[in-house]
Write a protein that holds these residues in place. Structure first.
Motif, PDB file in Angstrom:
ATOM      1  N   MET A 221       5.751   6.796  -5.320  1.00  0.00           N
ATOM      2  CA  MET A 221       6.204   7.461  -4.114  1.00  0.00           C
ATOM      3  C   MET A 221       5.560   6.801  -2.906  1.00  0.00           C
ATOM      4  O   MET A 221       4.376   6.504  -2.912  1.00  0.00           O
ATOM      5  CB  MET A 221       5.909   8.950  -4.198  1.00  0.00           C
ATOM      6  CG  MET A 221       4.459   9.357  -3.987  1.00  0.00           C
ATOM      7  SD  MET A 221       4.148  11.085  -4.316  1.00  0.00           S
ATOM      8  CE  MET A 221       3.369  10.950  -5.919  1.00  0.00           C
ATOM      9  N   THR A 222       6.357   6.561  -1.910  1.00  0.00           N
ATOM     10  CA  THR A 222       5.872   5.980  -0.671  1.00  0.00           C
ATOM     11  C   THR A 222       6.114   6.971   0.451  1.00  0.00           C
ATOM     12  O   THR A 222       7.254   7.367   0.702  1.00  0.00           O
ATOM     13  CB  THR A 222       6.604   4.663  -0.354  1.00  0.00           C
ATOM     14  OG1 THR A 222       6.405   3.764  -1.451  1.00  0.00           O
ATOM     15  CG2 THR A 222       6.078   4.042   0.917  1.00  0.00           C
TER      16      THR A 222
ATOM     17  N   ASP B  56       0.480  17.576  -6.029  1.00  0.00           N
ATOM     18  CA  ASP B  56       1.219  16.522  -6.738  1.00  0.00           C
ATOM     19  C   ASP B  56       1.077  15.150  -6.079  1.00  0.00           C
ATOM     20  O   ASP B  56       1.381  14.139  -6.702  1.00  0.00           O
ATOM     21  CB  ASP B  56       2.717  16.851  -6.802  1.00  0.00           C
ATOM     22  CG  ASP B  56       3.021  18.079  -7.628  1.00  0.00           C
ATOM     23  OD1 ASP B  56       2.142  18.541  -8.379  1.00  0.00           O
ATOM     24  OD2 ASP B  56       4.152  18.587  -7.509  1.00  0.00           O
ATOM     25  N   CYS B  57       0.659  15.119  -4.823  1.00  0.00           N
ATOM     26  CA  CYS B  57       0.578  13.870  -4.067  1.00  0.00           C
ATOM     27  C   CYS B  57      -0.868  13.415  -3.846  1.00  0.00           C
ATOM     28  O   CYS B  57      -1.088  12.336  -3.280  1.00  0.00           O
ATOM     29  CB  CYS B  57       1.276  14.031  -2.722  1.00  0.00           C
ATOM     30  SG  CYS B  57       3.000  14.538  -2.864  1.00  0.00           S
ATOM     31  N   GLN B  58      -1.825  14.219  -4.255  1.00  0.00           N
ATOM     32  CA  GLN B  58      -3.224  13.851  -4.053  1.00  0.00           C
ATOM     33  C   GLN B  58      -3.555  12.615  -4.892  1.00  0.00           C
ATOM     34  O   GLN B  58      -3.058  12.445  -5.998  1.00  0.00           O
ATOM     35  CB  GLN B  58      -4.135  15.031  -4.383  1.00  0.00           C
ATOM     36  CG  GLN B  58      -3.968  16.143  -3.366  1.00  0.00           C
ATOM     37  CD  GLN B  58      -4.754  17.397  -3.674  1.00  0.00           C
ATOM     38  OE1 GLN B  58      -5.550  17.453  -4.600  1.00  0.00           O
ATOM     39  NE2 GLN B  58      -4.511  18.428  -2.883  1.00  0.00           N
ATOM     40  N   GLY B  59      -4.353  11.736  -4.329  1.00  0.00           N
ATOM     41  CA  GLY B  59      -4.702  10.494  -4.999  1.00  0.00           C
ATOM     42  C   GLY B  59      -3.721   9.366  -4.732  1.00  0.00           C
ATOM     43  O   GLY B  59      -3.911   8.252  -5.203  1.00  0.00           O
TER      44      GLY B  59
ATOM     45  N   SER C  29      -5.463   9.520   3.149  1.00  0.00           N
ATOM     46  CA  SER C  29      -6.067   8.432   3.924  1.00  0.00           C
ATOM     47  C   SER C  29      -5.158   7.994   5.058  1.00  0.00           C
ATOM     48  O   SER C  29      -5.623   7.733   6.180  1.00  0.00           O
ATOM     49  CB  SER C  29      -6.370   7.237   3.018  1.00  0.00           C
ATOM     50  OG  SER C  29      -7.333   7.586   2.044  1.00  0.00           O
ATOM     51  N   ALA C  30      -3.856   7.919   4.789  1.00  0.00           N
ATOM     52  CA  ALA C  30      -2.898   7.516   5.824  1.00  0.00           C
ATOM     53  C   ALA C  30      -2.817   8.562   6.937  1.00  0.00           C
ATOM     54  O   ALA C  30      -2.765   8.216   8.125  1.00  0.00           O
ATOM     55  CB  ALA C  30      -1.523   7.288   5.204  1.00  0.00           C
TER      56      ALA C  30
ATOM     57  N   ALA D 269     -12.339  17.845  -1.459  1.00  0.00           N
ATOM     58  CA  ALA D 269     -12.195  17.543  -0.027  1.00  0.00           C
ATOM     59  C   ALA D 269     -13.486  16.968   0.530  1.00  0.00           C
ATOM     60  O   ALA D 269     -13.463  16.003   1.300  1.00  0.00           O
ATOM     61  CB  ALA D 269     -11.790  18.799   0.743  1.00  0.00           C
ATOM     62  N   ILE D 270     -14.610  17.542   0.148  1.00  0.00           N
ATOM     63  CA  ILE D 270     -15.897  17.029   0.626  1.00  0.00           C
ATOM     64  C   ILE D 270     -16.090  15.587   0.165  1.00  0.00           C
ATOM     65  O   ILE D 270     -16.496  14.723   0.950  1.00  0.00           O
ATOM     66  CB  ILE D 270     -17.050  17.941   0.181  1.00  0.00           C
ATOM     67  CG1 ILE D 270     -16.973  19.266   0.957  1.00  0.00           C
ATOM     68  CG2 ILE D 270     -18.400  17.260   0.373  1.00  0.00           C
ATOM     69  CD1 ILE D 270     -17.920  20.338   0.493  1.00  0.00           C
ATOM     70  N   ALA D 271     -15.762  15.297  -1.083  1.00  0.00           N
ATOM     71  CA  ALA D 271     -15.880  13.923  -1.588  1.00  0.00           C
ATOM     72  C   ALA D 271     -14.963  12.987  -0.800  1.00  0.00           C
ATOM     73  O   ALA D 271     -15.361  11.857  -0.462  1.00  0.00           O
ATOM     74  CB  ALA D 271     -15.541  13.875  -3.072  1.00  0.00           C
ATOM     75  N   PHE D 272     -13.749  13.427  -0.485  1.00  0.00           N
ATOM     76  CA  PHE D 272     -12.809  12.624   0.302  1.00  0.00           C
ATOM     77  C   PHE D 272     -13.414  12.294   1.667  1.00  0.00           C
ATOM     78  O   PHE D 272     -13.440  11.133   2.085  1.00  0.00           O
ATOM     79  CB  PHE D 272     -11.485  13.384   0.456  1.00  0.00           C
ATOM     80  CG  PHE D 272     -10.521  12.744   1.417  1.00  0.00           C
ATOM     81  CD1 PHE D 272      -9.729  11.675   1.033  1.00  0.00           C
ATOM     82  CD2 PHE D 272     -10.390  13.214   2.721  1.00  0.00           C
ATOM     83  CE1 PHE D 272      -8.836  11.091   1.912  1.00  0.00           C
ATOM     84  CE2 PHE D 272      -9.491  12.645   3.608  1.00  0.00           C
ATOM     85  CZ  PHE D 272      -8.719  11.573   3.199  1.00  0.00           C
ATOM     86  N   TYR D 273     -13.887  13.314   2.374  1.00  0.00           N
ATOM     87  CA  TYR D 273     -14.423  13.088   3.721  1.00  0.00           C
ATOM     88  C   TYR D 273     -15.688  12.241   3.693  1.00  0.00           C
ATOM     89  O   TYR D 273     -15.873  11.364   4.551  1.00  0.00           O
ATOM     90  CB  TYR D 273     -14.639  14.415   4.452  1.00  0.00           C
ATOM     91  CG  TYR D 273     -13.339  15.092   4.798  1.00  0.00           C
ATOM     92  CD1 TYR D 273     -12.388  14.457   5.590  1.00  0.00           C
ATOM     93  CD2 TYR D 273     -13.035  16.356   4.307  1.00  0.00           C
ATOM     94  CE1 TYR D 273     -11.180  15.057   5.890  1.00  0.00           C
ATOM     95  CE2 TYR D 273     -11.831  16.967   4.606  1.00  0.00           C
ATOM     96  CZ  TYR D 273     -10.906  16.314   5.400  1.00  0.00           C
ATOM     97  OH  TYR D 273      -9.705  16.910   5.698  1.00  0.00           O
TER      98      TYR D 273
END
Length: 166
Positions: free
Chosen positions: A1-2, A96-99, A104-105, A131-135
């Motif tokens: 998916m883009t 379903d779209c995480q990762g 990031s975009a 979320a904390i790991a992402f940030y």
């Protein structure tokens, strides 16, 4: 998916509201219970609440769209007249779209939208470890905490994170 990141429009609000409800239930039902999450999403994420953000000055409301659906959204606004601090009020990606890189975009688009800003600030529920790991991976550091994430009387504790910009 883009997914392509673009400015949110009126026609997106139903999908964004649904996305927020689904994402909140997936993330927070285990922490607050489904009933409390439904209460929060009903008052914080309705179309009527989202709509005024579309035309807000010194703010950016974006979605990640793959042509079939909205997979994520972000909303940020400058805090104060000088615009040096921007607050990221929301950044949510459907489970379903995480990762996929969509988060990031969305974050990159928000950061590019405020060239005068010196810092980006956000609040995140401390039990929301993904979320904390992402940030943290994006260069944010914890600078404080609040007892009322998102609203003056929410009763939701959260950590405050910041990232220098520029």
């Amino acid at each position: 998916m883009t997914f392509y990141v673009r400015t949110a429009g009126l026609r997106d609000l139903e999908a964004v509201s649904a996305l927020l409800g689904e994402t909140w239930h997936a993330t927070y039902d285990g922490i607050y219970g489904a009933e409390r999450v439904a209460e929060i999403t009903g008052s914080w994420h309705s179309v009527d609440v989202l709509k005024p953000r579309l035309g807000r000055l010194n703010a950016e409301f974006v979605v990640g769209d793959d042509g079939e659906r909205i997979g994520g959204m972000a909303f940020a606004a400058a805090a104060g007249a000088d615009g040096k601090t921007v607050v990221l009020h929301q950044l949510y990606v459907h489970p379903d779209c995480q990762g996929s890189g969509l988060g990031s975009a969305l974050l990159a688009e928000i950061m590019e939208s405020f060239p005068q800003a010196e810092r980006l600030r956000l609040e995140v529920e401390e039990a929301n470890e993904p979320a904390i790991a992402f940030y943290r991976a994006k260069g944010f550091t914890k600078t404080g905490s609040t007892a009322n994430c998102g609203a003056a009387d929410s009763g939701i504790p959260a950590a405050i994170y910041e990232k220098p910009l520029g």
